[in-house]
Scaffold this active site. Structure first.
Site, PDB file in Angstrom:
ATOM      1  N   HIS A  17       9.817 -24.793  -0.058  1.00 20.03           N
ATOM      2  CA  HIS A  17       9.532 -26.049   0.645  1.00 20.03           C
ATOM      3  C   HIS A  17      10.784 -26.623   1.283  1.00 20.03           C
ATOM      4  O   HIS A  17      11.915 -26.355   0.861  1.00 20.03           O
ATOM      5  CB  HIS A  17       8.908 -27.076  -0.317  1.00 20.03           C
ATOM      6  CG  HIS A  17       9.925 -27.877  -1.092  1.00 20.03           C
ATOM      7  ND1 HIS A  17      10.447 -29.063  -0.629  1.00 20.03           N
ATOM      8  CD2 HIS A  17      10.497 -27.649  -2.301  1.00 20.03           C
ATOM      9  CE1 HIS A  17      11.305 -29.539  -1.522  1.00 20.03           C
ATOM     10  NE2 HIS A  17      11.357 -28.708  -2.536  1.00 20.03           N
ATOM     11  N   CYS A  18      10.560 -27.409   2.325  1.00 25.11           N
ATOM     12  CA  CYS A  18      11.590 -28.254   2.910  1.00 25.11           C
ATOM     13  C   CYS A  18      10.977 -29.639   3.027  1.00 25.11           C
ATOM     14  O   CYS A  18      10.149 -30.022   2.205  1.00 25.11           O
ATOM     15  CB  CYS A  18      12.094 -27.687   4.240  1.00 25.11           C
ATOM     16  SG  CYS A  18      10.806 -27.282   5.454  1.00 25.11           S
TER      17      CYS A  18
END
Length: 270
Positions: free
Chosen positions: A199-200
């Site tokens: 994830h970002c």
């Protein structure tokens, strides 16, 4: 729950690491801006109670904000924290980032599986901060590419946090410099039978670029083909131009410019 009125607390908010605490802050501010003469301890109790009530009613962050008045509370928190640290100039942006993280938990809060690659998921910070969704998906490993997104539950998940990568075109933010750490982390998790969330902030560029690099390395897919696969479940996937060039270079170095492209086959084994 303890709330501290300081610039350090605001930094924690900006990291959006505790949505419930942010709701508690709203409760504190609601009591403060309404002219309450209660003691600090009473205000903190109000904050805790507010947070618990919001959760008990199953109320979403956005509906809660609508109820208490977003603009008034936003103005209050800016004034309050600016008074405690006049040197801080980016309070509005940090506060809005914290609210956005809460909204992402609400509207984009689930790990998204990569089609045909068992155990590999992509998502926003909302997915990384949604414990029930993580557990429902069977996530065992979390790779965070968001500086503000440190692992909230290190006792529940194996985590790798890259805290220096920002999604822009500055040379020091080249994503390929982290491949020697991020790709083995993904590979180790999957080959152990785990499930890994990459994830970002939005689950759009940094996380997607890293997953594409893994698919290049593991499956010899071209960047275009890998992105097409990701688009099947994550339509917003869109590596920025700088990352895309790095991925093309990574493909050339890893697979070779003139190598057989897996997507040229009549049937693709995924």
């Amino acid at each position: 729950m303890r709330l501290t009125i300081s610039s350090e607390r605001l930094a924690t908010m900006a990291a959006a690491s505790l949505a419930v605490s942010l709701l508690g802050l709203f409760g504190y501010l609601a009591a403060t801006t309404s002219g309450s003469n209660n003691s600090t301890s009473s205000n903190l109790l109000t904050a805790t109670t507010t947070s618990n009530c919001v959760r008990a009613r199953g109320e979403s962050p956005s509906s809660f904000l609508e109820g208490v008045g977003y603009s008034k509370l936003r103005a209050a928190v800016i004034e309050l924290y600016y008074a405690s640290d006049p040197e801080t100039t980016d309070l509005e942006e940090q506060f809005d980032d914290a609210l956005m993280a809460m909204e992402l938990v609400e509207r984009d809060g689930h790990p998204v599986p990569i089609d045909g690659v068992d155990g590999l998921y992509v998502g926003s910070i909302g997915a990384a901060y949604n414990l029930p969704a993580l557990q429902q998906a069977g996530i065992t490993h979390i790779l965070s590419l968001e500086p503000a997104g440190s692992c909230k539950w290190p006792n529940l998940f194996s985590c790798l946090h890259i805290d220096t990568l920002y999604d822009n075109s500055k040379p020091e933010n080249n994503i390929s410099q982290y491949f020697d750490r991020t790709l083995p982390f993904i590979d180790h998790a999957l080959k152990k039978g785990g499930r890994v969330l990459v994830h970002c902030w939005r689950g759009k560029s940094r996380s997607v670029s890293t997953i594409i690099a893994y698919l290049i390395q593991e499956y010899r897919w071209t960047p275009d083909y890998a992105l097409d696969i990701i688009h099947e479940t994550r339509p917003i996937a869109d590596p920025n131009d700088g990352y895309w060039q790095e991925l093309e270079d990574f493909y050339d170095a890893t697979v070779g410019k003139h190598a057989h492209h897996v997507e040229d086959d009549d049937e693709v084994n995924r």
